[in-house]
Design an enzyme around this catalytic site. Structure first.
Site, mmCIF file in Angstrom:
data_model
loop_
_atom_site.group_PDB
_atom_site.id
_atom_site.type_symbol
_atom_site.label_atom_id
_atom_site.label_comp_id
_atom_site.label_asym_id
_atom_site.label_seq_id
_atom_site.Cartn_x
_atom_site.Cartn_y
_atom_site.Cartn_z
ATOM 1 N N GLU A 337 4.523 -2.198 -13.200
ATOM 2 C CA GLU A 337 3.206 -1.935 -13.797
ATOM 3 C C GLU A 337 2.369 -3.209 -13.903
ATOM 4 O O GLU A 337 1.153 -3.170 -13.737
ATOM 5 C CB GLU A 337 3.370 -1.268 -15.163
ATOM 6 C CG GLU A 337 4.140 0.048 -15.154
ATOM 7 C CD GLU A 337 3.567 1.095 -14.205
ATOM 8 O OE1 GLU A 337 2.393 0.978 -13.800
ATOM 9 O OE2 GLU A 337 4.306 2.035 -13.865
ATOM 10 N N TYR A 411 4.491 4.765 -1.958
ATOM 11 C CA TYR A 411 5.330 3.811 -2.677
ATOM 12 C C TYR A 411 6.280 3.091 -1.718
ATOM 13 O O TYR A 411 6.022 1.970 -1.300
ATOM 14 C CB TYR A 411 6.089 4.513 -3.795
ATOM 15 C CG TYR A 411 5.189 4.991 -4.897
ATOM 16 C CD1 TYR A 411 4.910 4.195 -5.993
ATOM 17 C CD2 TYR A 411 4.587 6.249 -4.835
ATOM 18 C CE1 TYR A 411 4.064 4.620 -6.996
ATOM 19 C CE2 TYR A 411 3.734 6.686 -5.830
ATOM 20 C CZ TYR A 411 3.473 5.868 -6.911
ATOM 21 O OH TYR A 411 2.625 6.285 -7.889
#
Length: 545
Positions: A337, A411
């Site tokens: 993150e 991803y």
């Protein structure tokens, strides 16, 4: 089977994916999709410059109320403005220069009829008042909205998450990625006894009779979904990191009972900063500081206010996404993150169809973190290990102008695409400068895929048009087809787009060497009957017997 697949998707895909988009496939698009996902005439005529979001949050009734003051510059005269706010919230009043304006609702979009003439180049302001009970997130952060929880001591523990679904799920805004606000103030009024954490720096706390108002200031541009509110029985500790651009304030807000474990566990945060400033360049938001904020869901890349809920475990909730062992050397949520501060918050996609710009680079940042601290072979173990999570189902790039992302392969297929590209560049320092250059060239900007592709092609000196078409715009990956016949190795690429001619490192004759396959057969003399492909290239192979 369907329920199991859904659960598997949730467990295996990194947390910063957004709402339900990746978990169900849309075959058709609606009028509302177009209003949400396109730069409508009611959006394009004005440039967003400032927000002041000033709201009260009532955990007892799960309701919010307040207003958003919106400042903008007129790019061309127009009489209607689109402001987005999702049901069941509703706008109660809109004003400009003391005049109340008409607001016509069309689903999740309001069309505001402006009375005063909008003169080219002028700076104007409207005030949008709203209230209601916002959508409650059932399984944040994937479905978006407000999370109304309690901590173990019975205190309210509240947070927002809205990637993909949109910030308009909880506040009125120009809810499209292409136009970031230049700066923002956030004022959150909550019951006494709780603390509210948002983006940027805390400027003041105003004490009222039964409530406190927390005033936060964001000095840098910020995308809408990066704005957040977190409310709880927080305690704070902090440190100052000696960064590339000088002292950087790093603050940590955690639930009271978790203070001591957080002091130990959050040591991954300065390690993250060291690795990512090396690879990507200076942290992009020194003026707004860096924060980790504990929340009742897994986590999200809110700008300068990274939310954390990985239960103080290494890996992803205690699991290694790569099964290589290296994924247990760090807290996945802190690293992943926070990587979004460079790719998502600094460099932001204009359309969610280009979400790979956020997710491919940030998933790749996990690999670069491993590389920085544990070396290239460890990083290769990690990146090869995540390949089992790739589906090769649909293209990484989604559908434009309808708020539709592409495959979840953005991803780890995106990770392996970038890792393959590093091999093609051949020079690790040159690759590092490309990554840093991206963050300098597109500093605080919104971009599209072509801009990123063109930059990397230019700086690498390689024509990457077919490469990106192969990995981003179709599902399958290239396959090296080869055979050994009569003392010769024959090889070519199959399952490829037009003009795909990527060189690749292979080993035969007990020697690693480059070959240059195309769609046509090539031949090289050899007595060897064995060939292996360098594992750092994400391709398939097929031997013809």
């Amino acid at each position: 089977m369907k329920a199991f697949s859904l659960l598997l998707a949730i467990l295996l895909i990194p947390v910063s994916i957004y709402s339900q988009g990746l978990l169900q496939e849309k075959n058709t698009f609606t009028h509302q999709d177009t209003l949400r996902g396109s730069i409508t005439p009611e959006r394009e005529w004005w440039d967003l410059t400032y927000y002041h979001l000033d709201i009260s949050v009532d955990p007892d009734t799960k309701s919010i109320s307040g207003k958003n003051t919106i400042k903008y510059t007129v790019l061309k005269p127009y009489a209607t403005m689109q402001i987005d706010l999702q049901e069941p919230l509703f706008i109660t009043k809109v004003t400009q220069n003391g005049k109340e304006l008409n607001a016509r609702r069309d689903g999740n979009a309001y069309f505001i009829g402006l009375i005063d003439q909008q003169v080219l180049g002028t700076n104007n302001t409207i005030e949008v008042y709203y209230e209601g009970k916002p959508k409650e997130a059932i399984n944040a952060p994937w479905d978006g909205g407000f999370s109304w929880k309690k901590d173990e001591n019975g205190n309210d523990f509240v947070a927002t998450s809205c990637q993909g679904l949109g910030a308009s799920v909880w506040w009125p805004c120009k809810d499209h990625m292409y136009d970031e606000v230049d700066s923002m103030d956030i004022s959150i009024t909550i019951p006494k006894g709780l603390i509210s954490i948002s983006n940027g720096r805390l400027e003041s706390i105003v004490e009222n009779k039964k409530t406190n108002t927390y005033n936060w200031t964001v000095k840098n541009p910020i995308n809408n979904y990066g704005v957040n509110v977190n409310i709880g029985d927080y305690v704070n500790f902090s440190e100052v990191y000696a960064g590339e651009n000088g002292p950087l304030d790093m603050d940590y807000y955690v639930l009271r009972d978790n203070l001591e474990k957080a002091k130990e566990h959050f040591k991954d945060a300065p390690r993250m900063m060291e690795a990512f400033e090396h690879w990507f360049g200076p942290y992009p938001f020194y003026e707004d500081s860096f924060k980790l904020v504990e929340v009742p869901y897994l986590g999200m890349e809110h700008q300068s206010s990274i939310t954390y809920g990985n239960q103080y475990k290494k890996g992803y909730l205690g699991n290694d996404v790569s099964d290589s062992g290296w994924g247990m050397k760090f807290d996945f949520i802190i690293i992943h993150e926070s990587g979004h501060e460079w790719f998502a918050n600094n460099i932001t996609n204009k359309d969610i169809a280009d979400m790979w710009i956020h997710e491919s680079f940030t998933s790749y940042s996990e690999n670069l973190f491993v590389d920085y601290f544990y070396g290239k072979e460890a990083a290769a173990d990690y990146v090869v290990g995540v390949r089992k999570r790739i589906q090769n189902d649909t293209p990484i790039i989604g559908t434009y102008n309808v708020n539709k992302e592409g495959s979840a392969d953005m991803y780890y297929k995106g990770t392996n695409m970038l890792h393959t590209l590093r091999q093609l560049v051949k020079n690790d320092e040159k690759w590092r400068q490309i990554l840093r250059g991206l963050n300098e060239k597109f500093y605080h900007q919104t971009v599209n895929t072509k801009q990123i592709e063109d930059y990397i092609s230019e700086k690498s000196g390689i024509d990457l048009n077919a490469f990106f078409n192969q990995y981003l715009r179709q599902a399958h990956i290239p396959t090296l087809e080869y055979s050994f016949k009569k003392g010769k190795l024959n090889y070519r690429w199959i399952n490829i787009v037009a003009d795909f001619e990527m060189p690749i490192q292979v080993t035969f004759h007990n020697k690693e060497q480059w070959i240059h396959p195309t769609s046509k057969w090539k031949t090289v003399k050899t007595k060897d009957q064995n060939l292996s492909i360098n594992r750092n290239f994400y391709v398939n192979s097929s031997k013809i017997e």
